[in-house]
Scaffold this motif. Structure first.
Motif, short mmCIF file in Angstrom:
data_model
loop_
_atom_site.label_atom_id
_atom_site.label_comp_id
_atom_site.label_asym_id
_atom_site.label_seq_id
_atom_site.Cartn_x
_atom_site.Cartn_y
_atom_site.Cartn_z
N MET A 190 34.31 -34.03 2.80
CA MET A 190 33.73 -33.16 1.78
C MET A 190 33.36 -33.98 0.55
O MET A 190 33.98 -34.99 0.26
CB MET A 190 34.75 -32.09 1.38
CG MET A 190 35.19 -31.20 2.53
SD MET A 190 33.84 -30.25 3.25
CE MET A 190 33.40 -29.21 1.88
N ASP A 246 30.57 -22.54 1.11
CA ASP A 246 30.06 -23.82 0.65
C ASP A 246 28.59 -24.00 1.02
O ASP A 246 27.83 -24.64 0.28
CB ASP A 246 30.89 -24.96 1.24
CG ASP A 246 32.21 -25.16 0.51
OD1 ASP A 246 32.31 -24.71 -0.64
OD2 ASP A 246 33.12 -25.77 1.09
N ARG A 247 28.18 -23.46 2.15
CA ARG A 247 26.83 -23.67 2.65
C ARG A 247 25.84 -22.62 2.16
O ARG A 247 24.68 -22.92 1.91
CB ARG A 247 26.84 -23.70 4.18
CG ARG A 247 27.47 -24.98 4.71
CD ARG A 247 28.02 -24.82 6.12
NE ARG A 247 28.57 -26.10 6.61
CZ ARG A 247 29.75 -26.58 6.28
NH1 ARG A 247 30.52 -25.88 5.47
NH2 ARG A 247 30.16 -27.74 6.75
N VAL A 305 35.52 -18.04 -4.53
CA VAL A 305 34.24 -18.73 -4.74
C VAL A 305 33.34 -17.92 -5.67
O VAL A 305 32.64 -18.48 -6.52
CB VAL A 305 33.54 -19.01 -3.40
CG1 VAL A 305 32.20 -19.70 -3.62
CG2 VAL A 305 34.43 -19.87 -2.50
N ASP A 308 22.84 -25.16 1.64
CA ASP A 308 23.00 -26.41 0.90
C ASP A 308 22.58 -27.54 1.83
O ASP A 308 23.22 -27.79 2.85
CB ASP A 308 24.46 -26.58 0.48
CG ASP A 308 24.67 -27.77 -0.44
OD1 ASP A 308 23.89 -28.74 -0.35
OD2 ASP A 308 25.61 -27.74 -1.24
N SER A 360 37.08 -29.30 -8.30
CA SER A 360 36.19 -29.09 -7.15
C SER A 360 34.74 -29.14 -7.58
O SER A 360 34.38 -28.58 -8.62
CB SER A 360 36.47 -27.73 -6.50
OG SER A 360 37.81 -27.60 -6.08
N LYS A 420 30.79 -27.95 -6.74
CA LYS A 420 30.25 -26.69 -6.23
C LYS A 420 30.22 -26.69 -4.72
O LYS A 420 30.47 -25.66 -4.08
CB LYS A 420 28.85 -26.46 -6.80
CG LYS A 420 28.24 -25.13 -6.38
CD LYS A 420 26.89 -24.93 -7.03
CE LYS A 420 26.29 -23.59 -6.61
NZ LYS A 420 24.95 -23.36 -7.23
N ALA A 421 29.93 -27.84 -4.11
CA ALA A 421 29.79 -27.93 -2.66
C ALA A 421 31.11 -27.86 -1.92
O ALA A 421 31.12 -27.78 -0.69
CB ALA A 421 29.05 -29.21 -2.29
N GLU A 422 32.24 -27.91 -2.64
CA GLU A 422 33.54 -27.86 -1.96
C GLU A 422 34.43 -26.73 -2.46
O GLU A 422 35.61 -26.67 -2.14
CB GLU A 422 34.27 -29.20 -2.12
CG GLU A 422 34.53 -29.62 -3.54
CD GLU A 422 35.13 -31.01 -3.66
OE1 GLU A 422 35.36 -31.65 -2.62
OE2 GLU A 422 35.36 -31.45 -4.79
N GLN A 423 33.86 -25.80 -3.24
CA GLN A 423 34.66 -24.69 -3.74
C GLN A 423 35.20 -23.83 -2.60
O GLN A 423 36.35 -23.38 -2.63
CB GLN A 423 33.81 -23.83 -4.69
CG GLN A 423 33.54 -24.51 -6.02
CD GLN A 423 32.45 -23.81 -6.81
OE1 GLN A 423 31.72 -22.98 -6.28
NE2 GLN A 423 32.33 -24.15 -8.09
N GLY A 424 34.39 -23.59 -1.58
CA GLY A 424 34.84 -22.80 -0.45
C GLY A 424 35.92 -23.50 0.35
O GLY A 424 36.94 -22.90 0.70
#
Length: 460
Positions: free
Chosen positions: A1, A83-84, A134, A206, A391, A393-397
């Motif tokens: 990630m 995340d996606r 998220v 993403d 975190s 933004k791309a790994e918040q989930g």
């Protein structure tokens, strides 16, 4: 990630989660979390009756273990998709699955069908939690995160206080099916309040991330299955059951490792250490708490209503601690709040251990466990806030999923181990052994708490 955090968010003078821009979303999320929590408490109350009426007493334990296990799949799936594509799709899907689970449970004529509904409830409930995390990260500025998580603490405390009582009234004067079916309209209304905020969010993929990882979903399902095995073995209380439980726990740790940030098991500074503190505090506190009413009945000869006061005091103080950490905001760092929570946990579990050994007046135990509740109110919201702060933004989930997975695994594994420890302890020392084990875990948390502060922590 990805590992590089996003720059600090601008707050544009927003100071309240109840400002017009956030009010509907705040209320909607609060009610949604409240209903998920209420359903959890209510089912605990009515399940003995349900299992008897559906002639499914042999499935009683599975009715609780199955949703706990399936929730892990929901958590990982929601994290992967969030995340996606953002939290919009996971929230629509998770609420739908949770509602379908309620419908199946509320119309079930056999215990097997009810357990199927419970599995769907677990998937939906686990996914709802992660997707809401998220949503908070993307819809609210970082300065409001402590306040929104303080509000969520209340959404769990109120059902803990009144949920079992209300569920008992519903089952007695209406029907046990109403416990499942009666909340459907409220869930729909709560979700409608969130819809405008969700519609403003993009669902475009993403490009920096690949497709949803089937491997992670399978590992989540495997971890959940191992949680069921641990719960079943935890009730046996033999040397062989302990060996089997430890083997299942080891396999679960191997399976869950890719679902957590790298360095979690080695307590790497920052996010990994934060995730590990959640595992330890959930295991230590809840692993000890489930034995308090039992000890008060066995050693202090208290009626169930009076024995329950220790949990009521803790729940109220949890709400107070959560409110206080929201009020102090950035004046008290996340790491400091986690440390304070750890100290409070040490006091609480030490008090329980002293009660098991020396049987002092019960008011001492109530006061000590209330201190523990206050500490939990300080520590839980700040673990979430710290997770967001570290975190991108791309790994918040992924990280929200990891936090909830750590919570579930800590709670489930320590509860199972506690069951074996209690059963294998010398006569009269079962409570002592369980509380000593929980005390060891909370002391480890206190040692690693300073590591939750990264060298360069910034907000989402």
């Amino acid at each position: 990630m990805p590992s590089s955090p996003t720059p600090p968010a601008k707050t544009s003078g927003i100071e309240s989660i109840y400002d017009a821009k956030y009010l509907a979303t705040t209320v909607g999320m609060f009610v949604l979390v409240f209903l998920v929590a209420f359903e959890s408490m209510a089912v605990t109350t009515v399940m003995p009756l349900v299992s008897e009426l559906l002639d499914g007493q042999r499935y009683f334990a599975l009715a609780f273990a199955a949703p706990m296990a399936s929730a892990m799949l929901g958590m990982v799936a929601a994290g992967e998709i969030s995340d996606r594509r953002g939290p919009k799709i996971p929230l629509y899907a998770s609420v739908s699955v949770f509602v379908i689970g309620l419908l199946i449970c509320g119309t079930a004529n056999t215990m097997q069908v009810l357990i199927l509904g419970r599995i769907l409830q677990g998937i939906g409930g686990g996914a709802i939690t992660v997707a809401i995390y998220v949503l908070i990260a993307r819809a609210y500025p970082a300065i409001l995160h402590t306040k929104i998580f303080a509000l969520f603490a209340t959404a769990w405390v109120i059902p803990a206080l009144v949920g079992p009582w209300i569920a008992g009234l519903i089952a007695t004067y209406i029907h046990w099916r109403a416990v499942f079916l009666g909340v459907l309209v409220f869930i729909a209304l709560a979700f409608i309040a969130i819809v405008p905020t969700l519609h403003r969010m993009s669902t475009e993929r993403d490009p920096s991330l690949g497709p949803v990882s089937t491997k992670r979903l399978l590992l989540a399902a495997l971890t959940g299955a191992l949680v069921i095995v641990m719960n079943l073995l935890g009730n046996a209380g033999t040397g062989w059951s302990l060996a089997g439980l430890l083997a299942a726990l080891l396999l679960a740790l191997v399976a869950i490792r890719p679902l957590l940030p790298r360095g979690t098991f080695t307590v790497r500074r920052g996010l990994p250490a934060t995730i590990m503190t959640r595992t330890l505090v959930a295991g230590a506190f809840f692993g000890a708490e489930i034995y308090l009413p039992y000890m008060l009945r066995e050693d202090y000869f208290l009626a169930p209503d009076r024995a329950g006061l220790v949990l009521t005091a803790s729940a109220l103080m949890w709400s107070l601690g959560s409110w206080l950490q929201g009020r102090v905001g950035d004046r008290l760092s996340n790491a400091a709040c986690i440390s304070i929570g750890g100290v409070a946990g040490v006091i609480a579990i030490s008090t329980a251990l002293c009660a098991a050994l020396f049987h002092p007046p019960v008011v001492l135990l109530v006061a000590g466990w209330a201190v523990g509740g206050f500490g939990m109110g300080m520590i839980f919201p700040r673990q979430n806030v710290n997770m967001f702060a570290l975190s991108s933004k791309a790994e918040q989930g992924f990280n929200s999923s990891a936090m909830t997975l750590a919570d579930s695994l800590g709670n489930a594994s320590v509860t199972a181990l506690g069951g074996v420890i209690f059963a294998m302890a010398a006569i009269g020392f079962g409570f002592v052994a369980v509380f000593a084990f929980s005390l060891l875990l909370i002391l480890v948390l206190l040692i690693i708490a300073p590591r939750t502060k990264a060298n360069a922590a910034v907000s989402v």
